[in-house]
Design a protein around this motif. Structure first.
Motif, PDB file in Angstrom:
ATOM      1  N   GLU A  71       4.757 -12.897   0.944  1.00  0.00           N
ATOM      2  CA  GLU A  71       4.641 -11.641   0.201  1.00  0.00           C
ATOM      3  C   GLU A  71       3.382 -10.911   0.638  1.00  0.00           C
ATOM      4  OE1 GLU A  71       5.583 -12.025  -4.319  1.00  0.00           O
ATOM      5  OE2 GLU A  71       4.539 -13.819  -3.654  1.00  0.00           O
ATOM      6  N   VAL A  72       3.352  -9.616   0.414  1.00  0.00           N
ATOM      7  CA  VAL A  72       2.080  -8.892   0.478  1.00  0.00           C
ATOM      8  C   VAL A  72       1.393  -9.164  -0.853  1.00  0.00           C
ATOM      9  CG1 VAL A  72       0.956  -6.647   0.631  1.00  0.00           C
ATOM     10  CG2 VAL A  72       2.974  -7.131   2.036  1.00  0.00           C
ATOM     11  N   ILE A  73       0.231  -9.825  -0.797  1.00  0.00           N
ATOM     12  CA  ILE A  73      -0.435 -10.230  -2.046  1.00  0.00           C
ATOM     13  C   ILE A  73      -1.697  -9.404  -2.313  1.00  0.00           C
ATOM     14  CG2 ILE A  73       0.494 -12.574  -1.973  1.00  0.00           C
ATOM     15  CD1 ILE A  73      -2.355 -13.474  -1.048  1.00  0.00           C
ATOM     16  N   GLY A  74      -1.998  -8.476  -1.418  1.00  0.00           N
ATOM     17  CA  GLY A  74      -3.175  -7.655  -1.689  1.00  0.00           C
ATOM     18  C   GLY A  74      -3.563  -6.799  -0.508  1.00  0.00           C
ATOM     19  N   VAL A  75      -4.714  -6.207  -0.631  1.00  0.00           N
ATOM     20  CA  VAL A  75      -5.208  -5.271   0.370  1.00  0.00           C
ATOM     21  C   VAL A  75      -6.717  -5.474   0.497  1.00  0.00           C
ATOM     22  CG1 VAL A  75      -5.479  -3.431  -1.354  1.00  0.00           C
ATOM     23  CG2 VAL A  75      -5.266  -2.814   1.045  1.00  0.00           C
ATOM     24  N   PHE A  76      -7.226  -5.245   1.692  1.00  0.00           N
ATOM     25  CA  PHE A  76      -8.687  -5.210   1.840  1.00  0.00           C
ATOM     26  C   PHE A  76      -9.080  -3.865   2.424  1.00  0.00           C
ATOM     27  CE2 PHE A  76      -9.754  -5.335   6.349  1.00  0.00           C
ATOM     28  CZ  PHE A  76      -8.572  -5.763   6.939  1.00  0.00           C
ATOM     29  N   HIS A  77     -10.288  -3.447   2.067  1.00  0.00           N
ATOM     30  CA  HIS A  77     -10.866  -2.290   2.755  1.00  0.00           C
ATOM     31  C   HIS A  77     -12.372  -2.399   2.701  1.00  0.00           C
ATOM     32  CE1 HIS A  77     -11.227  -0.522  -1.292  1.00  0.00           C
ATOM     33  NE2 HIS A  77     -12.084   0.351  -0.780  1.00  0.00           N
ATOM     34  N   TRP A  99      -1.754  -7.602  -7.347  1.00  0.00           N
ATOM     35  CA  TRP A  99      -2.440  -7.776  -6.071  1.00  0.00           C
ATOM     36  C   TRP A  99      -3.899  -8.221  -6.213  1.00  0.00           C
ATOM     37  CZ3 TRP A  99      -1.250  -3.362  -2.032  1.00  0.00           C
ATOM     38  CH2 TRP A  99       0.066  -3.503  -1.595  1.00  0.00           C
ATOM     39  N   HIS A 100      -4.385  -8.769  -5.118  1.00  0.00           N
ATOM     40  CA  HIS A 100      -5.810  -9.047  -4.961  1.00  0.00           C
ATOM     41  C   HIS A 100      -6.414  -7.871  -4.170  1.00  0.00           C
ATOM     42  CE1 HIS A 100      -5.184 -13.317  -6.055  1.00  0.00           C
ATOM     43  NE2 HIS A 100      -4.021 -13.140  -5.459  1.00  0.00           N
ATOM     44  N   TYR A 101      -7.533  -7.364  -4.656  1.00  0.00           N
ATOM     45  CA  TYR A 101      -8.198  -6.241  -3.996  1.00  0.00           C
ATOM     46  C   TYR A 101      -9.519  -6.736  -3.420  1.00  0.00           C
ATOM     47  CZ  TYR A 101      -4.628  -3.368  -6.030  1.00  0.00           C
ATOM     48  OH  TYR A 101      -3.397  -2.825  -6.342  1.00  0.00           O
ATOM     49  N   VAL A 102      -9.546  -6.860  -2.098  1.00  0.00           N
ATOM     50  CA  VAL A 102     -10.734  -7.406  -1.427  1.00  0.00           C
ATOM     51  C   VAL A 102     -11.573  -6.258  -0.872  1.00  0.00           C
ATOM     52  CG1 VAL A 102     -11.544  -8.822   0.491  1.00  0.00           C
ATOM     53  CG2 VAL A 102      -9.612  -9.596  -0.898  1.00  0.00           C
ATOM     54  N   LEU A 103     -12.846  -6.312  -1.150  1.00  0.00           N
ATOM     55  CA  LEU A 103     -13.793  -5.309  -0.665  1.00  0.00           C
ATOM     56  C   LEU A 103     -14.741  -5.962   0.327  1.00  0.00           C
ATOM     57  CD1 LEU A 103     -14.086  -2.304  -1.749  1.00  0.00           C
ATOM     58  CD2 LEU A 103     -12.708  -3.793  -3.181  1.00  0.00           C
ATOM     59  N   VAL A 104     -14.946  -5.293   1.453  1.00  0.00           N
ATOM     60  CA  VAL A 104     -15.907  -5.743   2.465  1.00  0.00           C
ATOM     61  C   VAL A 104     -17.009  -4.695   2.510  1.00  0.00           C
ATOM     62  CG1 VAL A 104     -16.252  -6.254   4.913  1.00  0.00           C
ATOM     63  CG2 VAL A 104     -14.061  -6.803   3.832  1.00  0.00           C
ATOM     64  N   SER A 115     -13.589 -10.311  -4.042  1.00  0.00           N
ATOM     65  CA  SER A 115     -12.195 -10.037  -4.414  1.00  0.00           C
ATOM     66  C   SER A 115     -12.087  -9.722  -5.907  1.00  0.00           C
ATOM     67  CB  SER A 115     -11.311 -11.242  -4.078  1.00  0.00           C
ATOM     68  OG  SER A 115      -9.955 -10.929  -4.337  1.00  0.00           O
ATOM     69  N   PHE A 116     -11.169  -8.829  -6.225  1.00  0.00           N
ATOM     70  CA  PHE A 116     -11.027  -8.334  -7.600  1.00  0.00           C
ATOM     71  C   PHE A 116      -9.553  -8.242  -7.969  1.00  0.00           C
ATOM     72  CE2 PHE A 116     -14.808  -6.702  -5.626  1.00  0.00           C
ATOM     73  CZ  PHE A 116     -15.788  -6.862  -6.597  1.00  0.00           C
ATOM     74  N   ARG A 117      -9.310  -8.290  -9.287  1.00  0.00           N
ATOM     75  CA  ARG A 117      -8.005  -7.905  -9.827  1.00  0.00           C
ATOM     76  C   ARG A 117      -8.230  -6.600 -10.574  1.00  0.00           C
ATOM     77  NH1 ARG A 117      -4.943 -12.707  -8.866  1.00  0.00           N
ATOM     78  NH2 ARG A 117      -3.140 -11.379  -9.279  1.00  0.00           N
ATOM     79  N   ILE A 118      -7.257  -5.714 -10.510  1.00  0.00           N
ATOM     80  CA  ILE A 118      -7.363  -4.426 -11.202  1.00  0.00           C
ATOM     81  C   ILE A 118      -6.116  -4.259 -12.068  1.00  0.00           C
ATOM     82  CG2 ILE A 118      -7.569  -1.921 -10.948  1.00  0.00           C
ATOM     83  CD1 ILE A 118      -8.922  -2.443  -8.224  1.00  0.00           C
ATOM     84  N   THR A 124     -11.710  -6.962 -12.667  1.00  0.00           N
ATOM     85  CA  THR A 124     -12.190  -8.322 -12.915  1.00  0.00           C
ATOM     86  C   THR A 124     -12.432  -8.985 -11.571  1.00  0.00           C
ATOM     87  OG1 THR A 124     -10.776  -8.414 -14.876  1.00  0.00           O
ATOM     88  CG2 THR A 124     -11.704 -10.504 -14.090  1.00  0.00           C
ATOM     89  N   GLU A 125     -13.655  -9.436 -11.344  1.00  0.00           N
ATOM     90  CA  GLU A 125     -13.921 -10.140 -10.087  1.00  0.00           C
ATOM     91  C   GLU A 125     -13.342 -11.545 -10.169  1.00  0.00           C
ATOM     92  OE1 GLU A 125     -17.945 -10.065  -8.683  1.00  0.00           O
ATOM     93  OE2 GLU A 125     -17.349 -10.958  -6.756  1.00  0.00           O
ATOM     94  N   GLU A 126     -12.862 -12.044  -9.038  1.00  0.00           N
ATOM     95  CA  GLU A 126     -12.333 -13.407  -8.993  1.00  0.00           C
ATOM     96  C   GLU A 126     -13.064 -14.193  -7.902  1.00  0.00           C
ATOM     97  OE1 GLU A 126      -8.221 -13.377  -7.877  1.00  0.00           O
ATOM     98  OE2 GLU A 126      -8.562 -12.163  -6.101  1.00  0.00           O
ATOM     99  N   ASP A 127     -13.025 -15.506  -8.034  1.00  0.00           N
ATOM    100  CA  ASP A 127     -13.670 -16.366  -7.038  1.00  0.00           C
ATOM    101  C   ASP A 127     -12.927 -16.293  -5.710  1.00  0.00           C
ATOM    102  OD1 ASP A 127     -15.574 -17.258  -8.786  1.00  0.00           O
ATOM    103  OD2 ASP A 127     -14.463 -19.056  -9.351  1.00  0.00           O
TER     104      ASP A 127
END
Lengths: 142, 93
Positions: A71-77, A99-104, A115-118, A124-127
């Protein structure tokens, strides 16, 4: 928690650096909370302040994962000059609450990946559980 | 003419929790108009208030993005596959 291999983290940071001066982006493919693959995408917004995944990459990836049982489980940017934390724009445009929202962030000398959930506008930040690619022991948690 | 519409997870609650459905219409505009008649709560996710295609929705006919096929006027043929995918976008500001 989002589980990923160290190589996935490196792939996201590399995509962010390649995209400079613009924001970099891509999709997280996997199962539930585990990343199997990073799919970098051109940033079709062509901007240092906003990003948009290439619609062609989006379609190709959604079709591809279906045939592979993933599956597509999230996005990073990336944020080039600000912290690895979702902006109001990120929250307003988050397309999928599962989704998981990953920030770099490339704002500091050392890249920061979080990584965050929205859900309903709430961040909410997640480990991040980083599995080292060579399989050394337990995942690092942060 | 019937085409198949593939519905992404995030739009399914507004479309009867279906992952795919048969749709009728000669253009994307006709297909979406009929769809929003059947599922009025999906309208805000598909169209802007003025009836144009929602900025943050990607619509494809087979492998092609309808923005390059005439938008709402993009033709739909029997057995075409229409895919809806919300745009994935954001930014640092």
């Amino acid at each position: 928690m989002l589980r990923l291999r160290y190589g996935h983290r490196q792939a996201m940071v590399a995509a962010a650096i390649r995209a400079l001066p613009n924001e970099g982006c891509g999709l997280l493919v996997g199962r539930a909370d585990e990343v199997v693959e990073i799919v970098p995408s051109p940033n079709v917004a062509d901007s240092a302040r906003v990003y948009e995944i290439d619609p062609r990459v989006l379609l190709r990836t959604f079709r591809d994962v279906e045939t592979r049982g993933l599956e597509v489980i999230g996005v990073f940017h990336s944020h080039t000059h600000s912290a690895a934390y979702p902006s109001p724009t990120d929250v307003a445009q988050a397309p999928d609450p599962s989704w998981h929202y990953v920030l770099v962030s490339l704002a500091e000398k050392e890249s920061d990946v979080r990584s965050f959930r929205i859900l309903n506008g709430t961040i909410t930040e997640e480990d991040l559980a980083l599995d080292h690619d060579q399989g050394h022991g337990s995942p690092d948690r942060r | 003419m019937a085409a198949v519409l593939r519905v992404p997870t995030v739009l399914r609650p507004a479309m009867g929790n279906q992952s795919a459905l048969e749709v009728e219409g000669a253009t994307i505009g006709e297909v979406l108009a009929r769809l929003t008649e059947t599922y009025p709560s999906a309208r805000a996710q598909l169209l802007n208030e003025d009836g144009s295609l929602h900025r943050f929705l990607n619509v494809y006919v087979n492998d092609d993005d309808v923005r390059y096929l005439g938008g709402l006027d993009a033709p739909v043929s029997d057995r075409d596959e229409i895919t809806l995918l919300p745009a994935v976008a954001g930014g640092s500001h």
